[in-house]
Design a protein around this motif. Structure first.
Motif, PDB file in Angstrom:
ATOM      1  N   TYR A 223       9.532 -12.238   1.117  1.00 50.77           N
ATOM      2  CA  TYR A 223       8.920 -11.080   0.454  1.00 50.77           C
ATOM      3  C   TYR A 223       9.959 -10.147  -0.195  1.00 50.77           C
ATOM      4  CZ  TYR A 223       6.161  -6.874  -0.346  1.00 50.77           C
ATOM      5  OH  TYR A 223       5.569  -5.791  -0.926  1.00 50.77           O
ATOM      6  N   THR A 235       3.802 -11.576  -3.526  1.00 51.12           N
ATOM      7  CA  THR A 235       3.250 -10.416  -2.809  1.00 51.12           C
ATOM      8  C   THR A 235       1.899 -10.817  -2.212  1.00 51.12           C
ATOM      9  OG1 THR A 235       2.122  -9.567  -4.766  1.00 51.12           O
ATOM     10  CG2 THR A 235       4.382  -8.823  -4.436  1.00 51.12           C
ATOM     11  N   LEU A 238      -3.237  -8.098  -1.534  1.00 49.54           N
ATOM     12  CA  LEU A 238      -4.258  -7.512  -0.641  1.00 49.54           C
ATOM     13  C   LEU A 238      -4.810  -6.194  -1.192  1.00 49.54           C
ATOM     14  CD1 LEU A 238      -2.702  -8.267   2.857  1.00 49.54           C
ATOM     15  CD2 LEU A 238      -5.059  -8.778   2.197  1.00 49.54           C
ATOM     16  N   LEU A 242      -7.746  -3.973   0.456  1.00 46.98           N
ATOM     17  CA  LEU A 242      -7.448  -2.714   1.160  1.00 46.98           C
ATOM     18  C   LEU A 242      -8.256  -1.562   0.572  1.00 46.98           C
ATOM     19  CD1 LEU A 242      -3.610  -3.017   1.700  1.00 46.98           C
ATOM     20  CD2 LEU A 242      -5.232  -2.337   3.474  1.00 46.98           C
ATOM     21  N   GLU A 275       5.750  -0.937   2.036  1.00 45.21           N
ATOM     22  CA  GLU A 275       4.820  -0.849   0.895  1.00 45.21           C
ATOM     23  C   GLU A 275       3.472  -0.304   1.369  1.00 45.21           C
ATOM     24  OE1 GLU A 275       5.901  -1.192  -2.188  1.00 45.21           O
ATOM     25  OE2 GLU A 275       7.825  -1.625  -1.249  1.00 45.21           O
ATOM     26  N   ILE A 276       3.058  -0.734   2.549  1.00 49.31           N
ATOM     27  CA  ILE A 276       1.853  -0.132   3.145  1.00 49.31           C
ATOM     28  C   ILE A 276       2.117   1.368   3.346  1.00 49.31           C
ATOM     29  CG2 ILE A 276       0.336  -0.140   5.201  1.00 49.31           C
ATOM     30  CD1 ILE A 276      -0.051  -2.663   3.570  1.00 49.31           C
ATOM     31  N   TRP A 339      -5.818  -7.475 -12.186  1.00 47.71           N
ATOM     32  CA  TRP A 339      -4.664  -7.151 -11.336  1.00 47.71           C
ATOM     33  C   TRP A 339      -3.394  -7.344 -12.147  1.00 47.71           C
ATOM     34  CZ3 TRP A 339      -0.359  -9.782  -9.298  1.00 47.71           C
ATOM     35  CH2 TRP A 339       0.215  -9.246  -8.133  1.00 47.71           C
ATOM     36  N   ASN A 342       3.290  -5.489  -9.479  1.00 46.64           N
ATOM     37  CA  ASN A 342       3.811  -4.119  -9.380  1.00 46.64           C
ATOM     38  C   ASN A 342       4.982  -3.854 -10.334  1.00 46.64           C
ATOM     39  OD1 ASN A 342       4.145  -1.458  -8.106  1.00 46.64           O
ATOM     40  ND2 ASN A 342       6.067  -2.336  -7.385  1.00 46.64           N
ATOM     41  N   ARG A 345       3.586  -3.398 -13.642  1.00 52.12           N
ATOM     42  CA  ARG A 345       2.873  -2.106 -13.781  1.00 52.12           C
ATOM     43  C   ARG A 345       3.867  -1.010 -14.147  1.00 52.12           C
ATOM     44  NH1 ARG A 345      -2.143  -1.918  -9.336  1.00 52.12           N
ATOM     45  NH2 ARG A 345      -2.232  -4.154  -9.116  1.00 52.12           N
ATOM     46  N   ASP A 373      -8.167  -3.201  -8.070  1.00 46.74           N
ATOM     47  CA  ASP A 373      -7.693  -2.392  -6.943  1.00 46.74           C
ATOM     48  C   ASP A 373      -7.576  -0.909  -7.305  1.00 46.74           C
ATOM     49  OD1 ASP A 373      -5.256  -1.994  -8.336  1.00 46.74           O
ATOM     50  OD2 ASP A 373      -4.205  -3.559  -7.230  1.00 46.74           O
ATOM     51  N   ALA A 378      -3.258   5.759  -5.156  1.00 46.45           N
ATOM     52  CA  ALA A 378      -2.144   4.897  -5.572  1.00 46.45           C
ATOM     53  C   ALA A 378      -1.950   4.940  -7.087  1.00 46.45           C
ATOM     54  CB  ALA A 378      -2.393   3.457  -5.128  1.00 46.45           C
ATOM     55  N   THR A 386       6.057   7.036 -12.483  1.00 49.22           N
ATOM     56  CA  THR A 386       6.691   6.403 -13.647  1.00 49.22           C
ATOM     57  C   THR A 386       6.928   7.418 -14.763  1.00 49.22           C
ATOM     58  OG1 THR A 386       5.332   4.495 -13.099  1.00 49.22           O
ATOM     59  CG2 THR A 386       6.615   4.346 -15.110  1.00 49.22           C
TER      60      THR A 386
HETATM   61  P1  FAD Z   1       2.124  -5.917  -1.893  1.00 45.59           P
HETATM   62  O1  FAD Z   1       3.527  -5.896  -2.383  1.00 45.59           O
HETATM   63  O2  FAD Z   1       1.674  -7.094  -1.158  1.00 45.59           O
HETATM   64  O3  FAD Z   1       1.954  -4.590  -1.004  1.00 45.59           O
HETATM   65  C1  FAD Z   1       1.029  -4.481   0.071  1.00 45.59           C
HETATM   66  C2  FAD Z   1       0.140  -3.289  -0.116  1.00 45.59           C
HETATM   67  O4  FAD Z   1       0.892  -2.087  -0.097  1.00 45.59           O
HETATM   68  C3  FAD Z   1      -0.625  -3.277  -1.416  1.00 45.59           C
HETATM   69  O5  FAD Z   1      -1.767  -4.081  -1.345  1.00 45.59           O
HETATM   70  C4  FAD Z   1      -0.939  -1.798  -1.580  1.00 45.59           C
HETATM   71  O6  FAD Z   1      -2.073  -1.413  -0.832  1.00 45.59           O
HETATM   72  C5  FAD Z   1       0.279  -1.138  -0.975  1.00 45.59           C
HETATM   73  N1  FAD Z   1       1.250  -0.772  -2.006  1.00 45.59           N
HETATM   74  C6  FAD Z   1       2.239  -1.542  -2.495  1.00 45.59           C
HETATM   75  N2  FAD Z   1       2.963  -0.851  -3.398  1.00 45.59           N
HETATM   76  C7  FAD Z   1       2.403   0.371  -3.491  1.00 45.59           C
HETATM   77  C8  FAD Z   1       2.696   1.545  -4.252  1.00 45.59           C
HETATM   78  N3  FAD Z   1       3.752   1.611  -5.095  1.00 45.59           N
HETATM   79  N4  FAD Z   1       1.905   2.640  -4.101  1.00 45.59           N
HETATM   80  C9  FAD Z   1       0.863   2.618  -3.245  1.00 45.59           C
HETATM   81  N5  FAD Z   1       0.546   1.532  -2.488  1.00 45.59           N
HETATM   82  C10 FAD Z   1       1.300   0.428  -2.615  1.00 45.59           C
HETATM   83  N6  FAD Z   1      -1.945   0.185  -6.211  1.00 45.59           N
HETATM   84  C11 FAD Z   1      -3.247   0.193  -5.893  1.00 45.59           C
HETATM   85  O7  FAD Z   1      -3.626  -0.275  -4.801  1.00 45.59           O
HETATM   86  N7  FAD Z   1      -4.182   0.733  -6.741  1.00 45.59           N
HETATM   87  C12 FAD Z   1      -3.827   1.268  -7.948  1.00 45.59           C
HETATM   88  O8  FAD Z   1      -4.693   1.774  -8.659  1.00 45.59           O
HETATM   89  C13 FAD Z   1      -2.462   1.230  -8.325  1.00 45.59           C
HETATM   90  N8  FAD Z   1      -2.063   1.708  -9.527  1.00 45.59           N
HETATM   91  C14 FAD Z   1      -0.725   1.671  -9.860  1.00 45.59           C
HETATM   92  C15 FAD Z   1      -0.329   2.189 -11.096  1.00 45.59           C
HETATM   93  C16 FAD Z   1       1.013   2.160 -11.464  1.00 45.59           C
HETATM   94  C17 FAD Z   1       1.441   2.732 -12.811  1.00 45.59           C
HETATM   95  C18 FAD Z   1       1.970   1.607 -10.594  1.00 45.59           C
HETATM   96  C19 FAD Z   1       3.434   1.566 -10.975  1.00 45.59           C
HETATM   97  C20 FAD Z   1       1.590   1.108  -9.353  1.00 45.59           C
HETATM   98  C21 FAD Z   1       0.236   1.137  -8.971  1.00 45.59           C
HETATM   99  N9  FAD Z   1      -0.194   0.612  -7.725  1.00 45.59           N
HETATM  100  C22 FAD Z   1      -1.519   0.667  -7.392  1.00 45.59           C
HETATM  101  C23 FAD Z   1       0.787   0.182  -6.713  1.00 45.59           C
HETATM  102  C24 FAD Z   1       1.138  -1.315  -6.705  1.00 45.59           C
HETATM  103  O9  FAD Z   1       1.445  -1.768  -7.991  1.00 45.59           O
HETATM  104  C25 FAD Z   1       0.026  -2.194  -6.110  1.00 45.59           C
HETATM  105  O10 FAD Z   1      -0.415  -1.662  -4.873  1.00 45.59           O
HETATM  106  C26 FAD Z   1       0.523  -3.614  -5.856  1.00 45.59           C
HETATM  107  O11 FAD Z   1       0.988  -4.198  -7.045  1.00 45.59           O
HETATM  108  C27 FAD Z   1      -0.625  -4.443  -5.282  1.00 45.59           C
HETATM  109  O12 FAD Z   1      -0.236  -5.777  -5.140  1.00 45.59           O
HETATM  110  P2  FAD Z   1      -0.079  -6.419  -3.709  1.00 45.59           P
HETATM  111  O13 FAD Z   1      -1.274  -6.152  -2.873  1.00 45.59           O
HETATM  112  O14 FAD Z   1       0.287  -7.849  -3.910  1.00 45.59           O
HETATM  113  O15 FAD Z   1       1.168  -5.616  -3.130  1.00 45.59           O
END
Ligand code: FAD
Length: 470
Positions: A223, A235, A238, A242, A275-276, A339, A342, A345, A373, A378, A386
């Protein structure tokens, strides 16, 4: 015989659901309900992709409830009168729910709790969706944190993983005649833009459990490094599960605690938990600074020199036709699957706010409508971070260069090739800058960059520097 109503909201699961468990322990009969009142979340009522997910997730929840002997009762319209009607129809003495933390929802729930208590009902709410309530973590001066690292250090030290609450085996349900069929909520799209979604996602509790299992067995060890590479499934994916509460963060913390055995897995688990932690931090910020869903957290940015709103620029960004390959790949991944990775994004958000100079709210609103999501805490935090206007934001001089970022994190160009098929024939050292290949753009039918990266970067630096010194 006593009866309780369990009001499902964004806790669409039976495992580790404290409201459901408490209701079942204290009452013989339980009516599980979903009440559709999107206007009560205005101005951030669920967007189109979220509505798609919600439809699938409610279907899954109803199927799981039926296996236990109950079914999900659906109603629409203002929540308080809907609850009161159900209370009369079932002669319920109590209402249970799990808490949410968006400003409009807190205000609505506070009114409902008080009104029902005045009606003589028992009302119980629980924390089911965060490791800590947003007010539980505070600085030594009893103020909210604005910087992630000390926030997470404090929270992590207090975290005590516990096994999830088991799902019920049997629920003594109630059937009411006037339940609304789910289709009547109109959550599904009228034109089929969601084709790609079905192949990628399995909304619902079982899909969430599967994603967690796969992540723990296949990805956790890699990871820390793989989480930055958008062409891999490095990643957990989830985030929508969540957001809709199909899995709790405590279930995740417990699974990692139990399953991360090797040093590599433990390092991955630690990074993943942080990240959580960002998710927790986002909720902490939105709870303490509720205005930030619309306004800059840093008031210096209230006078920032954003470019004039430009619908044409915005549309090219939304459609993935900016001429910057990794930006376009991200925007098209978002459109096709709901989706986006990150790292990407951050790149597309930086491009919109810094290279195109458009206000971060334009991007936040597009993400809100298109992400499965989409989460107010978030999303607000991600965009403000950003743009530089948020807590613990990227320093003003750090403006992502999407070309060098693409060369670093998508070195073979596979991510771009997948989502921007016009560029498929280009080599790894060409694909992030197709305009440099003689006749390349014309051959591929791909647009030139809509903005000069160096000139727009310099313009942004000047504007940010002025704001930083204000
Ligand atoms: P993993 O890397 O597997 O992380 C596990 C969990 O941690 C995620 O499912 C999420 O719940 C949480 N997490 C991870 N990174 C972040 C972060 N930076 N901020 C808050 N929580 C995080 N996330 C959202 O859930 N909803 C959104 O609307 C959202 N909008 C975003 C907008 C921008 C401009 C940016 C830069 C980030 C945003 N994110 C958002 C945060 C992040 O991009 C996503 O949570 C992540 O890409 C989800 O993929 P994953 O579940 O595989 O993440």
């Amino acid at each position: 015989m006593t009866t309780a109503i369990v009001w499902f909201r964004r806790d669409l699961r039976l495992t580790d659901n404290p409201a459901l468990r408490a209701a079942l322990q204290a009452h013989q009969r339980v009516l599980p309900v979903y009440l559709h009142a999107p206007d009560e979340e205005a101005p951030w009522q669920p967007g189109a992709a979220s509505r798609w997910w919600l439809h699938q997730s409610l279907t899954a929840l109803d199927a799981t409830l039926r296996k236990c002997g109950a079914r999900l009762h659906i109603a629409a319209g203002a929540t308080l009168p809907a609850l009161r009607r159900l209370i009369v129809a079932t002669q319920a003495d109590a209402v249970y729910w799990n808490r949410l933390y968006e400003p409009a929802v807190i205000a609505r729930d506070t009114v409902i709790k008080e009104a029902l208590r005045n009606d003589g009902l028992d009302v119980h709410s629980f924390n089911a969706n965060l490791l800590f309530e947003p007010w539980e973590i505070a600085t030594a001066q009893d103020t909210p944190y604005k910087v992630f690292t000390p926030f997470w250090r404090t929270a992590r030290a207090r975290l005590q993983e516990r096994p999830p609450l088991p799902p019920p085996r049997r629920i003594e349900g109630i059937e009411l005649a006037d339940a609304l069929p789910l289709d009547r909520l109109g959550l599904q799209p009228k034109i089929a833009w969601d084709k790609g979604f079905h192949a990628v996602w399995q909304p619902g509790e079982a899909g969430a459990a599967r994603k967690l299992r796969e992540f723990c067995t296949e990805a956790i060890g890699d990871y820390s490094a793989a989480r930055d590479l958008p062409d891999r499934v490095g990643t957990s994916q989830l985030s929508p599960h969540l957001h809709f509460g199909e899995i709790s963060p405590m279930q995740i913390a417990w699974a990692l605690h139990q399953q991360a055995h090797s040093a590599r897995q433990q390092a991955g688990a630690q990074k993943f938990m942080s990240e959580i932690g960002w998710r927790e931090f986002s909720h902490h910020l939105l709870y303490h600074f509720p205005q930030t869903a619309q306004k800059n957290l840093n008031p210096r940015f209230d006078h920032f020199g954003w470019a004039v709103d430009d619908e044409v620029l915005l549309q090219r960004w939304q459609r993935g036709r900016t001429g910057i390959p990794i930006v376009d790949a991200g925007m098209r991944q978002l459109w096709a699957t709901g989706w986006m990775h990150n790292r990407v994004r951050m790149l597309v958000a930086s491009f919109l706010t810094k290279n195109l100079g458009q206000h971060w709210l334009h991007g936040a609103r597009w993400f809100w409508d298109t992400l499965v999501d989409a989460d107010l805490a978030a999303n607000t935090q991600g965009w403000q971070w950003t743009a530089g206007s948020g807590a613990d934001a990227a320093p003003y001089f750090r403006i992502f260069n999407p070309v060098t970022q693409g060369e670093k994190f998508d070195a073979n160009g596979d991510y771009v090739r997948r989502w921007v098929p016009e560029l498929r024939s280009l080599a790894a050292d060409e694909i992030q800058q197709p305009w440099r290949v003689a006749g390349g753009l014309q051959r591929c039918g791909y647009p030139p960059p809509m903005v000069d990266l160096a000139v727009s970067r310099a313009r942004a630096l000047t504007a940010y520097q002025a704001t930083a010194q204000r």
